[in-house]
Motif scaffolding. Structure first.
Motif, PDB file in Angstrom:
ATOM      1  N   PRO A 199       0.834  -1.216   0.000  1.00 54.88           N
ATOM      2  CA  PRO A 199       0.000   0.000   0.000  1.00 54.88           C
ATOM      3  C   PRO A 199       0.861   1.255   0.000  1.00 54.88           C
ATOM      4  CG  PRO A 199      -0.695  -1.548   1.716  1.00 54.88           C
ATOM      5  CD  PRO A 199       0.614  -2.047   1.190  1.00 54.88           C
ATOM      6  N   ARG A 200       0.291   2.350  -0.483  1.00 57.46           N
ATOM      7  CA  ARG A 200       0.960   3.640  -0.450  1.00 57.46           C
ATOM      8  C   ARG A 200       0.073   4.640   0.285  1.00 57.46           C
ATOM      9  NH1 ARG A 200       3.736   4.560  -6.433  1.00 57.46           N
ATOM     10  NH2 ARG A 200       5.039   2.667  -6.424  1.00 57.46           N
ATOM     11  N   PRO A 201       0.633   5.405   1.220  1.00 59.33           N
ATOM     12  CA  PRO A 201       2.008   5.300   1.714  1.00 59.33           C
ATOM     13  C   PRO A 201       2.243   3.969   2.419  1.00 59.33           C
ATOM     14  CG  PRO A 201       0.725   6.659   3.174  1.00 59.33           C
ATOM     15  CD  PRO A 201      -0.150   6.383   1.989  1.00 59.33           C
ATOM     16  N   ARG A 202       3.509   3.618   2.564  1.00 55.47           N
ATOM     17  CA  ARG A 202       3.835   2.334   3.180  1.00 55.47           C
ATOM     18  C   ARG A 202       3.298   2.274   4.600  1.00 55.47           C
ATOM     19  NH1 ARG A 202       9.169  -0.938   1.485  1.00 55.47           N
ATOM     20  NH2 ARG A 202       8.711  -1.050  -0.737  1.00 55.47           N
ATOM     21  N   PRO A 203       2.840   1.111   5.019  1.00 57.05           N
ATOM     22  CA  PRO A 203       2.240   0.981   6.348  1.00 57.05           C
ATOM     23  C   PRO A 203       3.232   1.322   7.458  1.00 57.05           C
ATOM     24  CG  PRO A 203       1.827  -0.973   4.997  1.00 57.05           C
ATOM     25  CD  PRO A 203       2.811  -0.142   4.256  1.00 57.05           C
ATOM     26  N   VAL A 204       2.726   1.961   8.489  1.00 54.56           N
ATOM     27  CA  VAL A 204       3.540   2.375   9.628  1.00 54.56           C
ATOM     28  C   VAL A 204       3.390   1.351  10.744  1.00 54.56           C
ATOM     29  CG1 VAL A 204       3.905   4.171  11.370  1.00 54.56           C
ATOM     30  CG2 VAL A 204       3.298   4.802   9.020  1.00 54.56           C
ATOM     31  N   PHE A 205       4.503   1.020  11.393  1.00 60.75           N
ATOM     32  CA  PHE A 205       4.455   0.047  12.478  1.00 60.75           C
ATOM     33  C   PHE A 205       3.788   0.628  13.718  1.00 60.75           C
ATOM     34  CE2 PHE A 205       6.243  -1.494  16.476  1.00 60.75           C
ATOM     35  CZ  PHE A 205       5.831  -2.818  16.420  1.00 60.75           C
ATOM     36  N   GLY A 206       3.117  -0.232  14.425  1.00 60.22           N
ATOM     37  CA  GLY A 206       2.563   0.090  15.729  1.00 60.22           C
ATOM     38  C   GLY A 206       1.936  -1.169  16.288  1.00 60.22           C
ATOM     39  N   HIS A 207       1.817  -1.242  17.605  1.00 59.59           N
ATOM     40  CA  HIS A 207       1.141  -2.402  18.163  1.00 59.59           C
ATOM     41  C   HIS A 207      -0.322  -2.342  17.745  1.00 59.59           C
ATOM     42  CE1 HIS A 207       0.607  -5.811  20.880  1.00 59.59           C
ATOM     43  NE2 HIS A 207      -0.596  -5.308  21.048  1.00 59.59           N
ATOM     44  N   GLY A 208      -0.808  -3.448  17.216  1.00 61.16           N
ATOM     45  CA  GLY A 208      -2.172  -3.492  16.719  1.00 61.16           C
ATOM     46  C   GLY A 208      -2.313  -3.091  15.270  1.00 61.16           C
ATOM     47  N   ALA A 209      -1.182  -2.762  14.601  1.00 62.61           N
ATOM     48  CA  ALA A 209      -1.253  -2.432  13.178  1.00 62.61           C
ATOM     49  C   ALA A 209      -1.774  -3.634  12.396  1.00 62.61           C
ATOM     50  CB  ALA A 209       0.127  -2.033  12.660  1.00 62.61           C
ATOM     51  N   GLN A 220      -0.895 -15.021  -2.951  1.00 67.89           N
ATOM     52  CA  GLN A 220      -2.206 -14.957  -2.350  1.00 67.89           C
ATOM     53  C   GLN A 220      -2.251 -13.833  -1.315  1.00 67.89           C
ATOM     54  OE1 GLN A 220      -2.877 -18.649  -0.335  1.00 67.89           O
ATOM     55  NE2 GLN A 220      -0.947 -18.566   0.758  1.00 67.89           N
ATOM     56  N   GLU A 221      -3.437 -13.492  -0.874  1.00 62.99           N
ATOM     57  CA  GLU A 221      -3.612 -12.434   0.115  1.00 62.99           C
ATOM     58  C   GLU A 221      -2.826 -12.749   1.392  1.00 62.99           C
ATOM     59  OE1 GLU A 221      -7.592 -10.265   1.049  1.00 62.99           O
ATOM     60  OE2 GLU A 221      -7.419 -11.911   2.516  1.00 62.99           O
ATOM     61  N   LEU A 222      -2.197 -11.713   1.942  1.00 62.92           N
ATOM     62  CA  LEU A 222      -1.382 -11.893   3.137  1.00 62.92           C
ATOM     63  C   LEU A 222      -1.714 -10.797   4.144  1.00 62.92           C
ATOM     64  CD1 LEU A 222       0.990 -13.599   4.314  1.00 62.92           C
ATOM     65  CD2 LEU A 222       2.522 -11.814   3.469  1.00 62.92           C
ATOM     66  N   HIS A 223      -1.868 -11.202   5.408  1.00 61.67           N
ATOM     67  CA  HIS A 223      -2.196 -10.268   6.484  1.00 61.67           C
ATOM     68  C   HIS A 223      -0.947  -9.997   7.332  1.00 61.67           C
ATOM     69  CE1 HIS A 223      -6.675 -10.601   6.053  1.00 61.67           C
ATOM     70  NE2 HIS A 223      -6.298 -11.714   5.448  1.00 61.67           N
ATOM     71  N   LEU A 224      -0.641  -8.723   7.553  1.00 66.67           N
ATOM     72  CA  LEU A 224       0.448  -8.324   8.425  1.00 66.67           C
ATOM     73  C   LEU A 224      -0.129  -7.771   9.724  1.00 66.67           C
ATOM     74  CD1 LEU A 224       2.901  -6.409   6.048  1.00 66.67           C
ATOM     75  CD2 LEU A 224       2.731  -8.862   6.489  1.00 66.67           C
ATOM     76  N   LEU A 225       0.396  -8.255  10.843  1.00 61.34           N
ATOM     77  CA  LEU A 225      -0.055  -7.795  12.151  1.00 61.34           C
ATOM     78  C   LEU A 225       1.157  -7.326  12.946  1.00 61.34           C
ATOM     79  CD1 LEU A 225      -1.991 -10.255  11.165  1.00 61.34           C
ATOM     80  CD2 LEU A 225      -2.862 -10.174  13.490  1.00 61.34           C
ATOM     81  N   GLY A 226       1.069  -6.144  13.527  1.00 61.15           N
ATOM     82  CA  GLY A 226       2.182  -5.604  14.297  1.00 61.15           C
ATOM     83  C   GLY A 226       1.999  -5.808  15.789  1.00 61.15           C
ATOM     84  N   SER A 227       3.089  -6.089  16.468  1.00 62.58           N
ATOM     85  CA  SER A 227       3.091  -6.187  17.932  1.00 62.58           C
ATOM     86  C   SER A 227       4.401  -5.613  18.455  1.00 62.58           C
ATOM     87  CB  SER A 227       2.957  -7.644  18.387  1.00 62.58           C
ATOM     88  OG  SER A 227       3.185  -7.760  19.794  1.00 62.58           O
ATOM     89  N   TYR A 228       4.341  -5.004  19.613  1.00 66.41           N
ATOM     90  CA  TYR A 228       5.590  -4.624  20.257  1.00 66.41           C
ATOM     91  C   TYR A 228       6.424  -5.876  20.508  1.00 66.41           C
ATOM     92  CZ  TYR A 228       3.443  -0.080  21.239  1.00 66.41           C
ATOM     93  OH  TYR A 228       2.851   1.153  21.105  1.00 66.41           O
ATOM     94  N   HIS A 229       7.731  -5.710  20.468  1.00 70.46           N
ATOM     95  CA  HIS A 229       8.635  -6.833  20.713  1.00 70.46           C
ATOM     96  C   HIS A 229       8.574  -7.227  22.191  1.00 70.46           C
ATOM     97  CE1 HIS A 229      12.373  -9.119  21.036  1.00 70.46           C
ATOM     98  NE2 HIS A 229      12.381  -9.203  19.712  1.00 70.46           N
TER      99      HIS A 229
END
Length: 265
Positions: A199-209, A220-229
């Motif tokens: 996507p544009r703009p590129r996705p920004v990291f955050g917990h719950g992204a 195929q479709e791919l889901h990205l999920l962000g979490s704090y380390h």
């Protein structure tokens, strides 16, 4: 011929082209993992991981350290991947298994076990009998870096391993959980290079992204999920709690079509 034999001899130090030359040719994760453990492409990381393995931490003086790059861990048919940062000097660099033998790994495996993706709630060493179900753990950098901070050049040199690993997982891969901003920034170029539309703009990291990369002719479709380390800094301060991480992993498991343990009231 097994994977270790297929990997060939250990390359010379400073062979910075080794990952890019060998990773794309791997036909399976066994071969890829064997090659990863032979990599000596980044002189600073080679020197550090081997120094740590020789000097050791006082609590582990009686143990033999792995002292090599740490390959990914988990089944070849995983539908969920978890991407971290790099092995810990006295964790993965000691035990030879991703996220094993340190506090961050203890937190992660406890969460994976709660969701039903790990056979036990802790990961002590590579021979402790732990197995993962439907999930594979990996990182953008496979050697323990000084101060847990790989350089951009080291990240980029190691990128071929992550790219090949995700490519081998891609027929079944449905979701990726990214632990921390470093992993997020390292992963996006890999996915774009592999044929997913970013996507544009590129996705920004955050917990719950939450980001959905749509299906293409190649992917195929791919889901990205962000979490704090799950670093001690984050878990001790409450920035990342166990329920927060469990919620992200539970969502990823559902997206990956994996049955999960019921939530405990």
């Amino acid at each position: 011929m097994d994977a270790a034999e297929a990997a060939g001899p250990v390359p010379e130090a400073d062979d910075q082209g080794f990952p890019a030359r060998r990773a794309p040719r791997c036909s399976g994760l066994g071969e890829l993992d064997a090659l990863v453990t032979r990599c000596r492409a980044c002189p600073r990381l080679v020197a550090w991981r081997e120094e740590v393995a020789e000097v050791k931490r006082a609590a582990f003086q009686d143990q033999e350290y792995w002292g090599r790059p740490v390959p990914g861990f988990g089944p070849a048919d995983a539908t969920v991947a978890v991407v971290g940062l790099a092995p810990a000097a006295h964790g993965g660099n000691r035990t030879g298994r991703m996220f094993t033998g340190d506090a961050a790994g203890d937190f992660l495996f406890a969460a994976l076990h709660t969701v039903g993706l790990a056979s036990q709630p802790s990961s002590v060493d590579a021979d402790d009998g732990l197995t993962l179900r439907g999930v594979r753990l990996t990182s953008p950098v496979h050697c323990a870096p000084p101060a847990n901070k790989p350089t951009p050049a080291e990240r980029d040199t190691c990128r071929s391993w992550l790219s090949a690993e995700l490519d081998l997982l891609s027929p079944g891969l449905r979701a990726v959980v990214v632990l921390g901003g470093f992993g997020w920034q390292a992963l996006l170029p890999v996915l774009a290079g592999a044929g997913w539309q970013m996507p544009r703009p590129r996705p920004v990291f955050g917990h719950g992204a939450r980001v959905v990369l749509p299906a293409t002719e190649r992917r195929q479709e791919l889901h990205l999920l962000g979490s704090y380390h799950p670093s001690q800094r984050n878990t001790f301060t409450g920035r990342l709690t166990m329920p927060m991480l469990v919620d992200v992993l539970r969502e990823a498991a559902a997206l990956g079509g994996l049955p999960v343990s019921p939530e405990v009231p």
